[in-house]
Design an enzyme around this catalytic site. Structure first.
Site, PDB file in Angstrom:
ATOM      1  N   LYS A 112       0.820  -1.320   0.058  1.00  0.00           N
ATOM      2  CA  LYS A 112      -0.049   0.014   0.035  1.00  0.00           C
ATOM      3  C   LYS A 112       0.825   1.293   0.035  1.00  0.00           C
ATOM      4  O   LYS A 112       0.545   2.161  -0.583  1.00  0.00           O
ATOM      5  CB  LYS A 112      -0.926   0.218   1.083  1.00  0.00           C
ATOM      6  CG  LYS A 112      -2.106  -0.897   1.161  1.00  0.00           C
ATOM      7  CD  LYS A 112      -3.223  -0.813   1.882  1.00  0.00           C
ATOM      8  CE  LYS A 112      -4.179  -1.735   1.939  1.00  0.00           C
ATOM      9  NZ  LYS A 112      -5.235  -1.654   2.789  1.00  0.00           N
ATOM     10  N   LYS A 194      -4.650 -11.369  -5.820  1.00  0.00           N
ATOM     11  CA  LYS A 194      -5.865 -11.332  -5.007  1.00  0.00           C
ATOM     12  C   LYS A 194      -7.065 -10.304  -5.454  1.00  0.00           C
ATOM     13  O   LYS A 194      -6.633  -9.343  -6.066  1.00  0.00           O
ATOM     14  CB  LYS A 194      -5.621 -11.283  -3.608  1.00  0.00           C
ATOM     15  CG  LYS A 194      -5.555  -9.884  -3.095  1.00  0.00           C
ATOM     16  CD  LYS A 194      -5.350  -9.596  -1.640  1.00  0.00           C
ATOM     17  CE  LYS A 194      -5.232  -8.395  -1.209  1.00  0.00           C
ATOM     18  NZ  LYS A 194      -5.127  -7.830   0.081  1.00  0.00           N
ATOM     19  N   LYS A 197     -10.362  -4.629  -3.444  1.00  0.00           N
ATOM     20  CA  LYS A 197     -11.336  -3.476  -3.326  1.00  0.00           C
ATOM     21  C   LYS A 197     -10.517  -2.220  -4.055  1.00  0.00           C
ATOM     22  O   LYS A 197     -11.005  -1.629  -4.765  1.00  0.00           O
ATOM     23  CB  LYS A 197     -11.498  -2.948  -1.887  1.00  0.00           C
ATOM     24  CG  LYS A 197     -12.367  -3.687  -1.267  1.00  0.00           C
ATOM     25  CD  LYS A 197     -12.502  -3.130   0.090  1.00  0.00           C
ATOM     26  CE  LYS A 197     -12.484  -3.926   1.179  1.00  0.00           C
ATOM     27  NZ  LYS A 197     -12.436  -3.317   2.569  1.00  0.00           N
TER      28      LYS A 197
HETATM   29  P1  TYM Z   1     -10.362  -5.766   4.561  1.00  0.00           P
HETATM   30  O1  TYM Z   1     -11.184  -4.896   4.780  1.00  0.00           O
HETATM   31  O2  TYM Z   1      -9.379  -5.573   3.578  1.00  0.00           O
HETATM   32  O3  TYM Z   1     -11.153  -7.164   4.151  1.00  0.00           O
HETATM   33  C1  TYM Z   1     -11.882  -7.880   5.033  1.00  0.00           C
HETATM   34  C2  TYM Z   1     -11.923  -9.239   5.084  1.00  0.00           C
HETATM   35  O4  TYM Z   1     -11.910  -9.786   3.767  1.00  0.00           O
HETATM   36  C3  TYM Z   1     -10.507 -10.758   3.540  1.00  0.00           C
HETATM   37  N1  TYM Z   1     -10.385 -10.496   2.145  1.00  0.00           N
HETATM   38  C4  TYM Z   1     -10.266 -11.556   1.600  1.00  0.00           C
HETATM   39  N2  TYM Z   1     -10.705 -12.910   1.538  1.00  0.00           N
HETATM   40  C5  TYM Z   1     -10.511 -13.783   0.554  1.00  0.00           C
HETATM   41  N3  TYM Z   1     -10.006 -13.194  -0.775  1.00  0.00           N
HETATM   42  C6  TYM Z   1      -9.628 -11.945  -1.138  1.00  0.00           C
HETATM   43  N4  TYM Z   1      -9.370 -11.588  -2.189  1.00  0.00           N
HETATM   44  C7  TYM Z   1      -9.928 -11.110   0.157  1.00  0.00           C
HETATM   45  N5  TYM Z   1      -9.664  -9.882   0.134  1.00  0.00           N
HETATM   46  C8  TYM Z   1      -9.768  -9.408   1.488  1.00  0.00           C
HETATM   47  C9  TYM Z   1      -9.529 -10.144   4.445  1.00  0.00           C
HETATM   48  O5  TYM Z   1      -8.733 -11.233   4.742  1.00  0.00           O
HETATM   49  C10 TYM Z   1     -10.482  -9.599   5.676  1.00  0.00           C
HETATM   50  O6  TYM Z   1     -10.680 -10.672   6.564  1.00  0.00           O
HETATM   51  N6  TYM Z   1      -6.863  -5.255   8.309  1.00  0.00           N
HETATM   52  C11 TYM Z   1      -8.213  -5.765   7.909  1.00  0.00           C
HETATM   53  C12 TYM Z   1      -9.506  -5.169   8.991  1.00  0.00           C
HETATM   54  C13 TYM Z   1      -9.247  -5.348  10.244  1.00  0.00           C
HETATM   55  C14 TYM Z   1      -9.446  -6.486  11.241  1.00  0.00           C
HETATM   56  C15 TYM Z   1      -9.237  -6.159  12.283  1.00  0.00           C
HETATM   57  C16 TYM Z   1      -9.759  -7.805  10.688  1.00  0.00           C
HETATM   58  C17 TYM Z   1      -9.034  -4.242  10.938  1.00  0.00           C
HETATM   59  N7  TYM Z   1      -8.763  -4.786  12.270  1.00  0.00           N
HETATM   60  C18 TYM Z   1      -9.219  -7.076  13.427  1.00  0.00           C
HETATM   61  C19 TYM Z   1      -9.687  -8.798  11.622  1.00  0.00           C
HETATM   62  C20 TYM Z   1      -9.481  -8.355  12.878  1.00  0.00           C
HETATM   63  C21 TYM Z   1      -8.778  -5.448   6.710  1.00  0.00           C
HETATM   64  O7  TYM Z   1      -8.130  -4.421   5.921  1.00  0.00           O
HETATM   65  O8  TYM Z   1      -9.527  -6.132   5.976  1.00  0.00           O
END
Ligand code: TYM
Length: 325
Positions: A112, A194, A197
């Protein structure tokens, strides 16, 4: 006492089928067996520039998505991160025990920040500490996430163990829960990447709010590998990815999917995958529209109230152990 799960997603961009299959689907499945807490992490969102009005709207829209996916407010706690000030407070505390070197190793920061550490925001760098705080505040047993969060979970465990060693037993050390299938759904345009978003190419992602025509077009245009069989095959990542989506949306086993498409070609397969995806997302999208702002805010405010109680208790013991207050 039931074990506890905690997870969250960022209210940035549009959620896609990878977010659903890698994370939200498992939250919903686990909420019957675990005490469940799901957070909308708006403080994480501002690690990259956001338009304030859009962020405010995206925060509520994400709550709608959680509910439409099947997170049940009668069983699970749903809240907005900034409604619980202890997240930011614990993040400061943990930033005093985290090390520059371990944050520098985080691959998501490298991606990022685009390798430009001189210009990258400090919040982007310390982002995993805020994530660790989210998890540790709730004395979490299990964290259901996609594969891309695994490294952040390892850091969370390291910070918890270090704190416990240096200041006395305070935090539960959480385990990741990463599904066998669906942990890393790939871009439809490039199966080496992957689904994301922030991908500039919207054709790579199926967004949860895409209309049927768009979904069908994106699936028809999805890249394929050489070879014709519709099977799971590590050397053919494109078809493996599409078949994984089919498998998870239909609930069939891998063998059933392969048998189902035996002797059929890509054209047939893509038509069926598009149908299955559209049929899955139709009722989902109808549910997204069910919640008016008032009922949504009531759910979130009850969630925040509950979350604050747990978070305050953990932060109190953290401060006590450290000699603060
Ligand atoms: P974020 O918002 O990017 O994504 C949310 C969840 O979706 C999963 N994910 C995927 N799973 C499968 N294939 C993909 N292509 C894919 N893209 C995203 C992510 O692994 C995530 O589970 N840092 C985290 C948010 C967060 C968080 C936390 C998660 C902040 N604090 C505490 C768990 C516990 C994030 O940016 O997820």
């Amino acid at each position: 006492m039931r074990e506890r799960i905690f997870s969250g997603a960022q209210p940035t961009g549009q959620l896609h089928i990878g977010n659903y299959l890698g994370a939200l689907k498992n939250w919903v499945e686990l909420q019957d067996d675990y005490e469940s807490i799901f957070c909308i992490v708006n403080l994480h969102a501002i690690t990259l520039p956001q338009d304030p009005a859009s962020l405010r709207k995206a925060t509520l829209d994400l709550a709608r998505i959680y509910l439409a996916a099947g997170v049940d407010p009668a069983k699970s706690t749903i809240f907005i991160q900034s409604d619980v000030p202890q997240h930011a407070e614990l993040a400061w505390t943990l930033s005093c025990i985290a090390r520059m070197g371990e944050l520098e190793r985080m691959t998501q920061f490298k991606d990022k920040g685009k390798g430009n550490t001189e210009r990258a925001g400090v919040g982007l760098f310390t982002y995993p500490i805020l994530m660790a705080s989210d998890i540790l505040l709730y004395q979490t047993d299990l964290v259901p996430v996609g594969q891309d969060q695994k490294q952040h979970l390892e850091l969370t465990r390291d910070l918890a163990e270090r704190f416990n060693r240096d200041y006395g037993e305070t935090f539960k050390v959480p385990e990741p829960y990463i599904p066998k299938a669906g942990a890393s759904i790939k871009s439809l345009q490039d199966p080496e990447k992957k689904m994301s978003k922030s991908d500039e190419n919207a054709n790579g992602s199926i967004f949860l709010l895409d209309d049927p025509d768009t979904i069908t077009k994106k699936i028809k245009r999805a890249v394929t590998d050489s070879g014709t069989d519709i099977t799971f095959d590590e050397t053919r990542p494109a078809i493996t990815n599409l078949l994984t989506i089919f498998q998870l949306l239909t609930g069939k086993t891998g063998e059933e999917c392969v048998a189902h498409f035996e002797g059929k070609g890509y054209g047939h397969f893509k038509t069926e995958l598009a149908e299955v995806t559209v049929e899955f997302l139709k009722p989902f999208q109808a549910r997204v529209k069910e919640y008016d702002e008032e009922s949504l805010k009531a759910i979130l405010s009850a969630g925040a109230e509950k979350a604050r109680q747990i978070a305050a208790e953990t932060l109190r013991s953290v401060y006590k152990q450290m000699g603060i207050n």
